[in-house]
Design an enzyme around this catalytic site. Structure first.
Site, PDB file in Angstrom:
ATOM      1  N   ASP A 180       0.829  -1.205   0.000  1.00 51.04           N
ATOM      2  CA  ASP A 180       0.000   0.000   0.000  1.00 51.04           C
ATOM      3  C   ASP A 180       0.864   1.255   0.000  1.00 51.04           C
ATOM      4  OD1 ASP A 180      -2.345   1.450   0.084  1.00 51.04           O
ATOM      5  OD2 ASP A 180      -3.168   0.364   1.800  1.00 51.04           O
ATOM      6  N   ASP A 195     -10.921   1.960  -3.058  1.00 51.40           N
ATOM      7  CA  ASP A 195     -11.428   1.756  -1.696  1.00 51.40           C
ATOM      8  C   ASP A 195     -12.945   1.818  -1.676  1.00 51.40           C
ATOM      9  OD1 ASP A 195      -9.079   1.241  -0.475  1.00 51.40           O
ATOM     10  OD2 ASP A 195      -8.879   3.159   0.548  1.00 51.40           O
TER      11      ASP A 195
HETATM   12  C1  GLA Z   1      -5.763   1.831   2.295  1.00 50.86           C
HETATM   13  C2  GLA Z   1      -6.170   0.674   1.427  1.00 50.86           C
HETATM   14  C3  GLA Z   1      -7.212  -0.156   2.130  1.00 50.86           C
HETATM   15  C4  GLA Z   1      -6.648  -0.640   3.442  1.00 50.86           C
HETATM   16  C5  GLA Z   1      -6.165   0.522   4.280  1.00 50.86           C
HETATM   17  C6  GLA Z   1      -5.433   0.060   5.504  1.00 50.86           C
HETATM   18  O1  GLA Z   1      -6.802   2.729   2.462  1.00 50.86           O
HETATM   19  O2  GLA Z   1      -6.623   1.126   0.191  1.00 50.86           O
HETATM   20  O3  GLA Z   1      -7.602  -1.242   1.328  1.00 50.86           O
HETATM   21  O4  GLA Z   1      -5.592  -1.534   3.190  1.00 50.86           O
HETATM   22  O5  GLA Z   1      -5.294   1.365   3.546  1.00 50.86           O
HETATM   23  O6  GLA Z   1      -4.973   1.103   6.258  1.00 50.86           O
END
Ligand code: GLA
Length: 806
Positions: free
Chosen positions: A506, A576
């Site tokens: 990420d 997301d």
């Molecule tokens: C980001 C990612 C999510 C999740 C969060 C965790 O927002 O896109 O899928 O993994 O971080 O903090």
């Protein structure tokens, strides 16, 4: 195929031609890129021909070249030796700043004597059978795919390097073209060498310049923001300039994805000329379509010049990222399929390239930071029972990471949450028959972390100046070798600490306050590009060291979704936003430039966590099935009936996974998708009910891509229907009065499930593609029978299509 005859070069793919010639002045004229100028027969003949027989290309070039007769009004005449050559009205392969081509340049250099003018002229050309790689950046590669005409004639990938020189200043510029004939794709890049004795400053070096002899072209680009990626936007450029760019986000970006398309304004999904254009790059990018208002347009793309410059010492070289171009005269769909083939075979690489991706369950939306081993294992047990193959532990497993304010940088397991460590958890998950995956965010650090306390100088910020945070975190200075080495080491320890099969990588903030303590003040504009050179090194080393791990990129969803990341990680979390209805838009947006098996898509809880919208579980499933499929909800808290539904979805997906993930993808319309296996024997189609209206029920399913000569059986995926979905209408059938949502209603609903309609149609691909097959009626407010499709607002149906073998 690449052909040279004298000063003319033809780059030929299955259905497209790219044509250029060197002018007597040394400038390189762009003659054509688009529909093939050769018939299939001429193509085959040229593949076999010797030089004399290649005369045809000289004749073609003569017909296509710009004819100068007079100098134009106030234009600059390049030189009396080449009178009346005016660069401003020439379609060119590359344009230098300052010599009379007053349009957007490919290159801008500040020379040691203060001059800003460059003049790159042809020096030599080399045609290679081998596809080369850039030294500093990810590149496309040749996997040996051949274009076969018959048993004897084949075409293969090839590469052309045009070397140009600015003799006044001792600079050399290679324009590199890679030709992938079987997927109608050509890539381009520029590499600048400083052969002089003095240092220069490169103010811009773009990757691609594509001139068209027409105006009024449409630039389609994809924009958005966090959790709302890939909204398509069209701009027609008759004069002036249309731009698609990320200026300082420091990532390829959800605000403007680097993938764009150029088309004639009338192009449709199935017809018309469409160019797909992309960059193999993850940093700030710039693409622009400009037009001179009369007969010339120019598209350029590459590293964003704003906030960028690069000091090139004597003897050094600078590589621009590789740009990708795919052409089709069969509309947006024709272009997409070729681009998908290119991405699948020449960008994505490694163990997982051609493998079906596992069905996963991710704990993020199920638990957020609030979990312990027990909670995770409860979800995992139900997931294993449902046939899910991979359990992914998301954020919160390390350091003091109980919210997003602390812990990033401290990659040691939190034993309060996981007393037996990662290994203990992974072993238990493996024991359930599932593989184990993990979330990391290696490029970031929280101020509240041991890493920051030990190495405050590794965080990106300007000394003695206030800095701004994003999601409470700072970026690690990946321009520094010591930081890169530290992260390679820290991640290697994590990845080998347990039986880890999958990593979600990420990156959750955009850039600000960019500065590196290791860069001299006059090189600070190199920061963002150097960051990506560092990141690519780290990703390269780790993917080489852990070849079996399936990596999924992520940047708060799709904020860094590009071919640079896909050169290392085969898939990227798409958004997301897990609301299935929004996801249809987002995934349709991606599908123009990226194949379905490059974006992650999950079934999540309802009401949805981002929109509070509730849609049926079947709808969430059917949309996520057109992606790297998984679940992201607390399975252990679903009802038994829902758990059964999940198990049924998983079994269905496994059966059709190859078609979903590796089939040719078609956008039938805004809310209908379809995937067809390469051999055209199997297909799946999705239809979605955006808004249910009564008495509006005679739908047709018009397919795309089926073989017109084949006979297919088309059947819907049957689902179970809850009686409660009919509300008080139950009283039109029940012998006694049933109070809506009362005890009796609940009992009937629990023990009696209706089967949805059963649809089965046998027909030819020709019928299905041309006029479509009529489906049975929707519920329309006047009656319900066994063959009525209950198709409420937000419902979907999947249809499976299989060739009937004689
Ligand atoms: C980001 C990612 C999510 C999740 C969060 C965790 O927002 O896109 O899928 O993994 O971080 O903090």
């Amino acid at each position: 195929m690449i052909i040279r005859n004298e000063n003319v070069f033809l780059l030929q793919t299955k259905n497209s031609s790219y044509f250029l010639q060197v002018l007597p002045s040394g400038h390189v004229e762009h003659l054509h890129y688009g529909k093939s100028i050769l018939s299939r027969g001429q193509y085959e003949e040229l593949l076999r021909a010797d030089k004399e027989d290649k005369k045809i290309v000289l004749q073609m070039a003569k017909a296509m070249e710009i004819k100068h007769r007079h100098e134009g009004g106030n234009m600059i005449v390049y030189s009396p030796d080449h009178y009346p050559l005016c660069l401003e009205v020439m379609p060119l392969e590359m344009s230098s700043f300052g010599k009379g081509d007053i349009r957007e340049p490919l290159i801008e250099v500040s020379h040691a004597d203060g001059s800003l003018t460059s003049d790159f002229l042809f020096e030599s050309a080399e045609i290679l059978d081998d596809i080369s790689k850039l030294d500093t950046l990810p590149s496309s590669y040749d996997d040996g795919q051949e274009l076969k005409f018959n048993d004897e004639t084949i075409d293969k990938a090839a590469q052309l390097v045009l070397t140009l020189k600015d003799k006044e200043y001792g600079l050399r510029l290679d324009l590199i073209y890679k030709v992938y004939p079987e997927c109608d794709t050509i890539t381009r890049t520029s590499v600048l060498y400083n052969d002089s004795q003095e240092k220069i400053v490169v103010d811009r070096l773009l990757s691609n310049q594509l001139d068209f002899q027409r105006v009024g072209l449409k630039l389609t680009s994809f924009h958005g923001r966090w959790a709302d990626e890939m909204n398509m936007s069209d701009s027609i450029c008759t004069a002036g300039k249309v731009v698609n760019e990320e200026i300082s986000a420091g990532e390829s970006g959800s605000r403007s994805n680097p993938f764009t398309m150029i088309s004639g304004p009338d192009a449709t999904e199935e017809a018309g000329d469409v160019y797909g254009l992309n960059l193999i790059y993850s940093g700030n990018h710039y693409s622009a379509l400009s037009a001179n208002g009369t007969f010339l347009s120019r598209f350029v793309s590459g590293i964003q010049p704003t906030g960028f410059s690069w000091t090139l010492e004597a003897g050094e070289k600078f590589e621009a990222p590789e740009a990708v171009m795919t052409f089709s005269d069969k509309g947006f769909h024709g272009m997409s399929v070729r681009m998908h083939d290119f991405v699948r075979k020449h960008i994505v690489r490694g163990e997982w390239r051609d493998k079906e991706r596992p069905i996963l369950i991710n704990n993020w939306e199920a638990t957020y930071f609030d979990f312990d081993e027990g909670k995770l294992l409860r979800i995992a047990k139900d997931a294993a029972k449902a046939g899910i193959e991979l359990f992914v532990l998301d954020d919160g497993w390390f350091g003091k990471r109980n919210d997003d304010k602390a812990g990033l940088g401290d990659w040691t397991v939190n034993t309060k949450k996981l007393p037996d460590g990662l290994k203990g958890l992974a072993d238990k998950i493996n024991g359930l028959g599932m593989s184990f995956g993990l979330w990391v965010e290696p490029e970031m650090v929280n101020e509240d972390s041991d890493l920051f306390r030990a190495h405050p100088e590794w965080a990106v910020r300007i000394p003695n100046r206030p800095h701004s945070l994003g999601r409470n975190q700072m970026i690690l200075d990946f321009t520094r070798k010591d930081v890169q080495d530290y992260i390679i080491d820290a991640m290697s320890k994590v990845f080998s600490s347990a039986n880890i099969s999958y990593i979600k990588w990420d990156m959750n903030r955009v850039f600000s306050d960019t500065f590196s303590r290791e860069l001299p003040a006059d090189r600070m504009k190199e920061f963002t590009h150097r960051y990506y050179l560092g990141l690519y090194r780290v990703m390269g080393e780790l993917t080489k060291k852990f070849p079996k791990i399936l990596f999924e990129g992520c940047s708060s969803g799709g904020n860094r979704f590009d071919l640079g990341i896909l050169s290392y990680f085969p898939q990227i979390w798409g958004s997301d936003d897990t609301d299935a209805v929004c996801r249809m838009d987002i995934q349709r947006g991606y599908s123009y430039g990226y194949p379905v098996n490059t974006f992650g898509a999950h079934v999540s809880a309802c009401p949805n966590h981002q929109t509070l919208h509730t849609v049926p579980l079947e709808t969430r499933f059917s949309v996520a099935a057109f992606g790297c499929f998984g679940y992201e909800l607390n399975l252990s808290e679903l009802s038994d009936e829902q758990k059964k539904q999940v198990a049924d979805q998983v079994a269905f997906y496994k059966e059709w996974r190859k078609v979903f993930q590796y089939g040719d993808f078609y956008r039938l319309d805004k809310y209908r998708f379809m995937a067809v296996s390469k051999d055209k024997s199997l297909a799946v189609a999705l239809i979605f009910q955006k808004e249910c209206r009564p008495n509006d029920d005679y739908l047709a399913l018009r397919t795309m891509g089926l073989d017109p000569d084949k006979v297919y059986r088309i059947a819907n995926r049957q689902v179970k229907i809850n009686i409660k979905a009919f509300g008080s209408l139950i009283n039109t059938m029940a012998p006694i009065h049933v109070k809506q949502n009362g005890i009796i209603h609940g009992m009937i609903d629990k023990f009696y499930k209706m089967q949805s309609e059963k649809e089965e149609i046998t027909t030819t691909g020709g019928v299905a593609n041309s006029c479509g097959v009529r489906l049975g009626p929707d519920y329309g407010g006047t009656g319900y029978g066994e063959d009525t499709r209950m198709f409420r607002t937000d419902d979907t149906r999947l249809y499976v299509i299989a060739e009937v073998q004689e």
